[in-house]
Design a protein around this motif. Structure first.
Motif, short mmCIF file in Angstrom:
data_model
loop_
_atom_site.label_atom_id
_atom_site.label_comp_id
_atom_site.label_asym_id
_atom_site.label_seq_id
_atom_site.Cartn_x
_atom_site.Cartn_y
_atom_site.Cartn_z
N LYS A 59 0.82 -1.21 0.00
CA LYS A 59 0.00 0.00 0.00
C LYS A 59 0.86 1.27 0.00
N SER A 60 2.09 1.15 0.54
CA SER A 60 2.95 2.32 0.67
C SER A 60 4.10 2.32 -0.32
N LYS A 61 3.98 1.53 -1.39
CA LYS A 61 5.13 1.36 -2.27
C LYS A 61 5.48 2.65 -3.02
N SER A 62 4.53 3.57 -3.14
CA SER A 62 4.82 4.82 -3.83
C SER A 62 5.91 5.59 -3.09
N ILE A 63 5.71 5.83 -1.76
CA ILE A 63 6.75 6.54 -0.99
C ILE A 63 7.96 5.64 -0.77
N TYR A 64 7.73 4.35 -0.66
CA TYR A 64 8.83 3.40 -0.44
C TYR A 64 9.84 3.46 -1.58
N ILE A 65 9.33 3.46 -2.82
CA ILE A 65 10.22 3.45 -3.98
C ILE A 65 10.88 4.81 -4.18
N HIS A 66 10.08 5.86 -4.16
CA HIS A 66 10.64 7.20 -4.42
C HIS A 66 11.62 7.63 -3.33
N ALA A 67 11.27 7.35 -2.06
CA ALA A 67 12.16 7.75 -0.96
C ALA A 67 13.44 6.94 -0.96
N ASN A 68 13.35 5.70 -1.41
CA ASN A 68 14.52 4.83 -1.40
C ASN A 68 15.65 5.40 -2.24
N TYR A 69 15.30 5.98 -3.41
CA TYR A 69 16.33 6.57 -4.26
C TYR A 69 17.07 7.70 -3.54
N VAL A 70 16.32 8.46 -2.73
CA VAL A 70 16.90 9.60 -2.02
C VAL A 70 17.69 9.13 -0.79
N LEU A 71 17.08 8.28 0.00
CA LEU A 71 17.66 7.91 1.29
C LEU A 71 18.90 7.02 1.16
N GLU A 72 18.92 6.17 0.11
CA GLU A 72 20.10 5.33 -0.12
C GLU A 72 21.34 6.20 -0.27
N ARG A 73 21.18 7.33 -0.92
CA ARG A 73 22.31 8.23 -1.16
C ARG A 73 22.59 9.09 0.07
N MET A 74 21.52 9.55 0.72
CA MET A 74 21.66 10.49 1.82
C MET A 74 22.37 9.89 3.04
N TYR A 75 22.02 8.66 3.42
CA TYR A 75 22.56 8.14 4.68
C TYR A 75 24.08 7.94 4.62
N LYS A 76 24.58 7.75 3.40
CA LYS A 76 26.03 7.59 3.26
C LYS A 76 26.77 8.90 3.53
N CYS A 77 26.02 10.01 3.50
CA CYS A 77 26.64 11.32 3.74
C CYS A 77 26.46 11.79 5.18
N MET A 78 25.82 10.96 6.02
CA MET A 78 25.59 11.37 7.42
C MET A 78 26.94 11.46 8.15
N PRO A 79 27.25 12.59 8.75
CA PRO A 79 28.55 12.76 9.40
C PRO A 79 28.69 11.91 10.66
N GLN A 80 27.58 11.68 11.40
CA GLN A 80 27.66 10.89 12.63
C GLN A 80 27.22 9.46 12.33
N SER A 81 28.07 8.52 12.65
CA SER A 81 27.75 7.12 12.35
C SER A 81 26.64 6.59 13.26
N ASN A 82 26.40 7.28 14.39
CA ASN A 82 25.38 6.81 15.32
C ASN A 82 23.97 7.26 14.93
N LEU A 83 23.87 8.11 13.91
CA LEU A 83 22.57 8.58 13.44
C LEU A 83 22.15 7.79 12.20
N GLY A 84 20.87 7.63 12.01
CA GLY A 84 20.37 6.94 10.82
C GLY A 84 19.11 7.62 10.29
N LEU A 85 18.72 7.22 9.09
CA LEU A 85 17.49 7.72 8.46
C LEU A 85 16.44 6.62 8.53
N VAL A 86 15.22 7.02 8.83
CA VAL A 86 14.15 6.04 8.98
C VAL A 86 12.93 6.52 8.19
N LEU A 87 12.36 5.60 7.39
CA LEU A 87 11.19 5.92 6.56
C LEU A 87 9.94 5.34 7.18
N PHE A 88 8.87 6.17 7.26
CA PHE A 88 7.60 5.75 7.83
C PHE A 88 6.48 5.93 6.81
#
Length: 660
Positions: A59-88
C-alpha cells in the motif's frame, strides 16, 4: 501508570515555569497519551506480522520506492555514524532504516525495526505520530517522549505530503533522523526537512508526469525502470487501460509482465522491451486477456544518473484512434448536413425527411438515383445526423478501384502478406471506418467475389486483413449507392441477391434534377455564391434567358452538371451577369470535342398556355396536356411549369381528361 512519571506529568502541567519549556504540541500530546491510558513504563511499539507488513509495504510502495532513491544516497553522507534515516508510512509504520552497522544495532535495541508502529495511542508522544497528525516537521528529544523506552532517543521527523491544491492534500508518510539522545542537534530538523522535500519533489514529478501523460489524448504511456534487470513500472497513465481494454489498476512498481503477458503471442513486443530497442510508430499485435488488438508502439530511452534509473518510456496508441485521425485529416469526413442541403420541391423534401428518419436507425441504407443527383451528399448528411456523427465517415468508389487491389483497399493487409507489402501492413477502409460509417458508392460495379466477402463481413461483423489470421471486430454502418438497376443485375447474375437485401434494408430513391425544377434556380444561386466566395469574385447574376433555359433544360448530368457548368463559366468569364451566349459557348466547347460539325441549340419553349376550344369542347385541351406531358417526359412538376399552371390545377385537368 508509574508514579514518578505521573507525578512528573502533573508537575509539567501545573508548574508554569516547567511547562513553558515544553512545546504546546508535545504538552497536548502528553495529555492525550494520559487520557488514552498509555502506560509509559511498559508501552513499546506494536509490530506487524511478516504477512501483514508485506501488505503495508504494498500500500505504501509509492513513498517506499521514491524515498529509497533519495535515502540510499543520503545516509552515506551522514557525518555521525550513530545517526540513521528512517522511513515511515502515513500510519507511522516503520518501512525501512538506513545507517551504519552500529546504528542498526542501536536501533534494534531500542525497538526500532521494520514493521513497528509508533502510534500515539500505543506508545504516547513521539515525533512521528505528532508530525503526521499536525502535518509538519517536529522534533521530540529524550524526556519529551511520553514512554520510557524512548527516553534515550532523539528524533527529528518531517512528513512527505503532496499538496495538489488548497482542498486536496495527500499524506504519504515521512522521514526521520533518529539516534541516541547524546547526538541531539536542533539543526538535524532542518536536515530532515530538506530530505523530505527532495522526496516530495520526486513524488510531485512522477505524479505530474502521470497527469501530463494522461492529458495526451489517446496515448497510453508506461515508464519502466530496467536498472535492476526487471521491468518495474515507474509511471503510467489512464489511457493505457483504455487502449489495452483492461480495468484500471495500480501497477506502480509492479513488473510490466503483470499487464502484458510475456507469452509467444506477444513475442514482438517483448523483443523490443528486453532488447531496449528504439522504435517509432511500429504497428504490432498484442494479446491481452486472449483479446487481440493492434497498437502503434514507440519507445524512448531515459537515464537518471543520480538515482541510477535506466529504462524505457513506452508509448502505445490504438490503431483505431490513429485511423480516426487519418480519416479526419485526409478529407475522409462528412461535410454536408441536412441544414446545408438546398431544395424545396415536394418530392425532394419528402426524400430528405425519409433520410433524416433513416439516420437514427442502425440499418444499412441503399441510395438509388442517376449519376450526379447527390447521393454522396445525402450519405454525408445521414452520417452527420446519426449517433455516429463524431466517428469516421469513409467514402470509397467501388467502380474506381482496380479489381486486383479492391480487397486490400477494403480490408487492408498484414505485414508480409505479399511481395512488396509495406512493413507493418496496411489499414483498410473498413478498419478506418470502424464505429463510424462507410459509404460504398457505385456498389453495382463491385466484383462478384468481393460481394461474397462483403456479405460475410456484414453477417459476422468482423473481418481479417489479407494475409492475417487475426479477426477484427467491426461496428460500421454501411450506406451504399448506385445508379444501376440492381434487380436487373441480379437477374443477369451480376449482383448477389442476398447482398442486395442486406444492403437495401432502407431504400431511398433520389429524384433527378429534371424532376425537381423548383430547386434548379435555388441550386444555381447557391453554387454561384459558393464559387464566387471561393475564387474571391464579386457576386454574379443569371440573365432571365439563362434562368428560363435552366428550368427547361433536361440536365442529363443532374446537380453535378449544373455545378460544373457554373464553375467553368465563372472561372473563365468576368461578366457581372451570366448570359445565354456564355452558356452556349460552354456547351459548344464540349460538343466540338466529339463532333466539330455540331453546335448546341438551347431548347425552344412553346406556348405555355393550354390550347382550348370552348366552342367545340375540350379535345384541344386534352391534346395540349398530352403533348406537354410527352415533352416533359411525364414529369408533373415540369409539365405544370411548362404550361404555366399550378401542380394542383394540372392534376385537376389530368383527372378531368382521364389522363392520371
Amino acid at each position: 501508570m508509574n508514579n514518578t512519571l505521573y507525578s512528573r506529568w502533573i508537575q509539567l502541567h501545573n508548574d508554569s515555569n516547567l511547562r513553558k519549556n515544553l512545546p504546546d504540541k508535545i504538552s497536548d500530546s502528553w495529555y492525550e497519551s494520559f487520557k488514552a491510558n498509555v502506560d509509559p513504563t511498559k508501552s513499546v511499539p506494536f509490530m506487524y506480522s511478516k504477512k501483514d507488513f508485506e501488505k503495508v509495504k504494498e500500500k505504501s510502495k509509492s513513498i517506499y520506492i521514491h524515498a529509497n532513491y533519495v535515502l540510499e544516497r543520503m545516509y552515506k553522507c551522514m557525518p555521525q555514524s550513530n545517526l540513521g534515516l528512517v522511513l515511515f508510512d502515513k500510519n507511522a509504520c516503520l518501512l525501512k532504516l538506513y545507517g551504519s552497522d552500529s546504528f542498526m544495532t542501536w536501533a534494534k535495541e531500542n525497538y526500532l525495526a521494520k514493521g513497528v508502529v509508533l502510534s500515539e495511542s500505543v506508545v504516547g508522544t513521539n515525533a512521528v505520530s505528532l508530525g503526521l497528525r499536525h502535518r509538519q516537521a517536529i522534533s521530540v528529544v529524550g524526556e519529551e517522549h511520553f514512554s520510557k523506552f524512548a527516553i534515550e532517543i532523539a528524533s527529528y521527523f518531517s512528513p512527505v505530503i503532496l499538496e495538489l491544491d488548497k482542498n486536496e492534500m495527500i499524506v504519504y508518510g515521512g522521514v526521520a533522523i533518529i539516534g541516541p539522545v547524546s547526538e541531539k542537534d536542533s539543526n538535524l530538523l532542518v536536515t530532515a526537512i530538506a530530505i523530505s522535500r527532495e522526496i516530495n519533489l520526486q513524488m510531485f514529478w512522477f505524479n505530474n508526469l502521470t497527469t501530463l501523460t494522461s492529458a495526451i489524448n489517446g496515448y497510453g504511456i508506461i515508464g519502466v525502470d530496467q536498472s535492476s534487470g526487471k521491468n518495474h513500472v515507474l509511471f503510467s497513465n489512464k489511457n493505457l487501460f483504455d487502449i489495452l481494454s483492461i480495468p484500471p489498476v495500480n501497477i506502480y512498481y509492479n513488473t510490466l509482465e503483470k499487464i502484458i503477458d510475456p507469452s509467444p503471442k506477444n513475442k514482438k513486443f517483448w523483443k523490443i522491451i528486453n532488447n531496449s530497442e528504439i522504435v517509432t510508430d511500429m504497428t504490432i499485435n498484442l494479446s491481452i486477456n486472449n483479446h487481440q488488438i493492434y497498437v502503434s508502439m514507440s519507445t524512448t530511452p531515459f537515464f537518471e544518473q543520480k538515482f541510477h534509473i535506466k529504462g524505457l518510456s513506452i508509448h502505445l496508441n490504438s490503431t483505431e484512434r490513429l485511423n480516426n485521425l487519418i480519416s479526419n485529416h485526409t478529407g475522409n469526413n462528412a461535410r454536408f448536413t441536412f441544414a446545408t442541403i438546398v431544395g424545396q420541391s415536394e418530392n425532394y423534401l419528402e426524400i430528405l425527411n425519409h433520410a433524416k428518419a433513416a439516420a437514427f436507425s442502425s440499418s444499412n441504407i441503399l441510395l438509388l438515383g442517376e449519376s450526379g443527383v447527390g447521393k454522396d451528399v445525402i450519405a454525408q448528411a445521414i452520417h452527420n445526423e446519426s449517433p455516429r456523427r463524431n466517428k469516421p465517415f469513409i467514402a470509397i468508389n467501388c467502380a474506381a478501384l482496380p479489381k486486383d487491389l479492391i480487397s486490400t483497399e477494403f480490408f487492408g493487409y498484414a505485414e508480409g502478406a505479399f511481395t512488396g507489402s509495406k512493413k507493418g501492413g496496411n489499414v483498410g477502409k473498413f478498419e478506418l471506418a470502424n464505429h463510424g460509417t462507410i459509404f460504398l458508392d457505385e456498389i453495382g460495379d463491385m466484383p462478384l467475389d468481393l460481394q461474397a466477402t462483403l456479405l460475410r463481413v456484414i453477417e459476422q461483423k468482423s473481418f481479417m486483413r489479407i494475409g492475417s489470421n487475426i479477426s477484427t471486430k467491426l461496428d460500421v454502418r454501411i450506406i451504399a449507392a448506385t445508379n444501376k438497376n440492381l434487380m436487373e443485375k441480379i437477374k443477369q447474375k451480376e449482383f448477389r441477391e442476398d447482398l442486395f437485401y442486406r444492403l437495401a434494408i432502407i431504400r431511398i430513391n433520389i429524384p433527378p434534377l429534371r424532376e425537381r425544377t423548383e430547386d434548379i434556380l435555388l441550386l444555381a444561386d447557391n453554387f454561384i455564391h459558393l464559387i464566387c466566395e471561393r475564387i474571391n469574385k464579386a457576386p454574379v447574376k443569371l440573365s432571365p434567358e439563362v434562368k428560363d433555359f435552366f428550368i427547361n433544360y433536361n440536365w442529363p448530368g443532374n446537380v453535378r452538371e449544373l455545378q460544373n457548368l457554373l464553375e467553368g463559366t465563372l472561372q473563365i468569364y468576368n461578366d457581372k451577369t451570366i448570359t445565354l451566349h456564355r452558356i452556349q459557348h460552354y456547351f459548344d466547347t464540349a460538343f466540338q470535342l466529339y463532333d466539330p460539325s455540331k453546335t448546341f441549340v438551347p431548347p425552344e419553349r412553346t406556348s405555355n398556355t393550354l390550347a382550348v376550344n370552348r366552342d367545340t369542347g375540350t379535345s384541344d385541351e386534352k391534346e395540349a396536356l398530352i403533348n406537354a406531358l410527352n415533352l416533359n417526359k411525364y414529369n408533373k412538376t415540369r409539365t405544370a411549369k411548362y404550361l404555366g399552371i399550378s401542380r394542383r390545377t394540372l392534376y385537376r385537368k389530368l383527372n378531368e381528361h382521364d389522363l392520371l
